[in-house]
Design an enzyme around this catalytic site. Sequence first.
Site, PDB file in Angstrom:
ATOM      1  N   GLU A   8       0.833  -1.226  -0.262  1.00 44.83           N
ATOM      2  CA  GLU A   8       0.068   0.048   0.107  1.00 44.83           C
ATOM      3  C   GLU A   8       1.002   1.432  -0.284  1.00 44.83           C
ATOM      4  OE1 GLU A   8      -3.082   0.334  -0.293  1.00 44.83           O
ATOM      5  OE2 GLU A   8      -3.908  -1.634   0.055  1.00 44.83           O
ATOM      6  N   GLU A  40     -18.973  -4.996  -3.689  1.00 44.12           N
ATOM      7  CA  GLU A  40     -17.608  -5.385  -3.832  1.00 44.12           C
ATOM      8  C   GLU A  40     -17.435  -7.026  -4.065  1.00 44.12           C
ATOM      9  OE1 GLU A  40     -14.937  -3.935  -2.954  1.00 44.12           O
ATOM     10  OE2 GLU A  40     -13.520  -5.246  -2.217  1.00 44.12           O
ATOM     11  N   THR A  96      -0.863   1.119 -10.636  1.00 44.96           N
ATOM     12  CA  THR A  96      -2.235   0.664 -10.364  1.00 44.96           C
ATOM     13  C   THR A  96      -2.981   1.496  -9.341  1.00 44.96           C
ATOM     14  OG1 THR A  96      -3.187  -1.451  -9.499  1.00 44.96           O
ATOM     15  CG2 THR A  96      -1.054  -0.617  -8.017  1.00 44.96           C
TER      16      THR A  96
END
Length: 570
Positions: free
Chosen positions: A136, A369, A473
């Site tokens: 992350e 989701e 990304t």
Amino acid sequence: MSPGSRRTWVLMFLVIIPSMFLHYSTSKLDPYSIKKKRMSEKVRKMFYHAYDNYIIHAFPHDELKPLTKTYTDSLSELGNLKLEHLPQEYNGSALSLIESLSSLVILGNHTEFARAVLWLSENLTFDVDARINLFECNIRVLGGLVSAHILATDSTNSLNKGTYENQLLVLAEDLGRRFLPAFDTPTGLPYAWINLKYGVMENEITETSTSGCGSLILEMGALSRLTGDPRFENAALRALRKLWSMRSSLNLLGTTLDVETGEWIEHSSGIGAGVDSFYEYLIKGHILFGREEFWRMFQSAYLAVQKHFRHGPWYHEADMRTGRATFWQLTSLQAFWPGLQVLVGDIAAANSSHREFFHVWNKFGVLPERYLLDHQTLHPTEKYYPLRPEFAESTFYLYQATKDPWYLEVGESIVDSLNLYTRVEGGYASIRDVTTMELEDHQHSFFLSETCKYLYLLFNDSFLANQNYIFTTEGHPLPVLSSWHEKLPKAYILSNFTSIKSGEQPKRSSAMSLQICPDAMNESVESACHIPDTRADHRCFADEDCGVDSTTCRRRLCSMAGYCGLWLSI
Ligand SMILES: *[C@@H]1O[C@H](CO)[C@@H](O)[C@H](O)[C@H]1NC(C)=O
Ligand SMILES: *[C@@H]1O[C@H](CO)[C@@H](O)[C@H](O)[C@H]1NC(C)=O
Ligand SMILES: *[C@@H]1O[C@H](CO)[C@@H](O)[C@H](O)[C@H]1NC(C)=O
Ligand SMILES: *[C@@H]1O[C@H](CO)[C@@H](O)[C@H](O)[C@H]1NC(C)=O
Ligand SMILES: *[C@@H]1O[C@H](CO)[C@@H](O)[C@H](O)[C@H]1NC(C)=O
Ligand SMILES: *[C@@H]1O[C@H](CO)[C@@H](O)[C@H](O)[C@H]1NC(C)=O
Ligand SMILES: CC(=O)N[C@H]1CO[C@H](CO)[C@@H](O)[C@@H]1O
């Protein structure tokens, strides 16, 4: 003038004058330019509503809580589902500001960009006692800084003239050094977690994901190219090669693994959570660095996905050892796949999956989701929509490749849904449950770095006109530079790019329309039907370059824009 001759004159105007313009500019004649102008303004306002509220209520903390108009220092919580080992003394790293930098440039806001750069160079430090997720932090923080550094030094942007002294690169390099201890494992696969101040903690968990090991090469490779320090790229490359060596005989990977032993923990995988950006970074790594090795890995991995995960336009999960289907579920994260297929040239396959995602979007108003394909129902717990960008991202890529105005309609409907369901006075809030549209007090930083950016670029791609970029990304642009290429495919260089099929085509309207058709392994490919092309210079000049479509097995054609696809007529 008689009516007859006027008609002739009008006809001449319609036929001759436009075709003269066509050689210089296609945008002047764009019949959708009014819609694009209106929609790009709408998206610009969305970005500023999110950004300004972050600055007022949350900055310099990490993310905005738009319902209570306060902040969360969430960098240490990202990927940390059980919220373990949270720092005692951590006051944020201005995460959402870092994530906004490249978007500000794309929106043309150079003064705000300069202000943000100045603040970060004086105030940001990574010498903090916080345990963060390497993946992350790499895609959001390192990627945000590296991309912004390149944009700040790009002479065509006229940013910060004279005042910019590589401050963002200094920060990025400092962060990159703090990543390195994570790679100090017997396998070279990095730990998922690292303390920015103290390195890998004692008894740190050894489990990580495929994405965690396989999507570092763009940011860390770029950092090495910019600093001249090869350690970042080498660490990422070693991890990627090790990961690839762990593939099964079917060329499939699992989802989670152990970095000490190099053994798989979860053998079931798909194209969604925990794996998605691994595929993405193989093809984009190939485009950015011109490495044939990445293409060969990508090609094998892509064919294995088409063969073992695909069911019509859907992608399920399967066991890497047997290829047996495990979970028949659509996830919101999978919606990036059609965008990736555009880079490969599988436009028809991309289009058909994208349509199915849009059906589900329409069914609920946003993408849930997780959706159970076999029962045609929502997953019992994963009913949320946290403002994710992937569907907008694929819509942007498909519009770039096809210029089919239908994708503009899709984009408009995404924008309308976001404003209808998620806009609140204090920003944009995530949706906790798509059946009730109950909101959650969180505006994720990727809303600023990706969701708003891809929607804006769908309606206004002028940023892409003079330079070819790939997007990480997390949506941070990195320019495709010949000097970064090991083998120099001239087709990537925009200044060289005047025509594709003949010498007389109009100038390309956007850098995205470069065809990425790498040369083939000289092997026949079974079952997936995606027969790769044989050119060494990575672009299509003629239909013969394009191989066969991976879903229909029909021959693909080379479009005027240099894209392989199943074009109806050229
Ligand atoms: C796109 O943005 C550029 C620069 O910000 C502007 O000149 C152009 O008119 C915009 N195009 C459209 C279709 O709105
Ligand atoms: C974080 O903020 C608190 C309260 O303002 C302060 O006491 C503390 O020293 C800060 N911690 C760091 C590491 O800056
Ligand atoms: C740039 O962003 C700032 C902060 O949102 C805003 O006040 C300013 O009007 C923006 N400038 C332009 C040119 O959009
Ligand atoms: C750095 O932060 C301090 C404290 O918030 C602030 O006073 C200063 O203006 C900041 N620097 C810049 C360049 O904004
Ligand atoms: C996408 O699919 C639709 C319907 O399935 C079709 O009408 C359209 O032409 C396709 N577009 C492209 C670019 O393949
Ligand atoms: C490679 O392709 C050429 C031309 O199609 C063919 O003649 C040759 O046999 C192929 N080599 C292998 C190893 O498949
Ligand atoms: C085919 C072609 O025009 N190649 C040119 C691309 O640009 C480089 C440098 O800008 C030239 O050296 C090539 O001749």
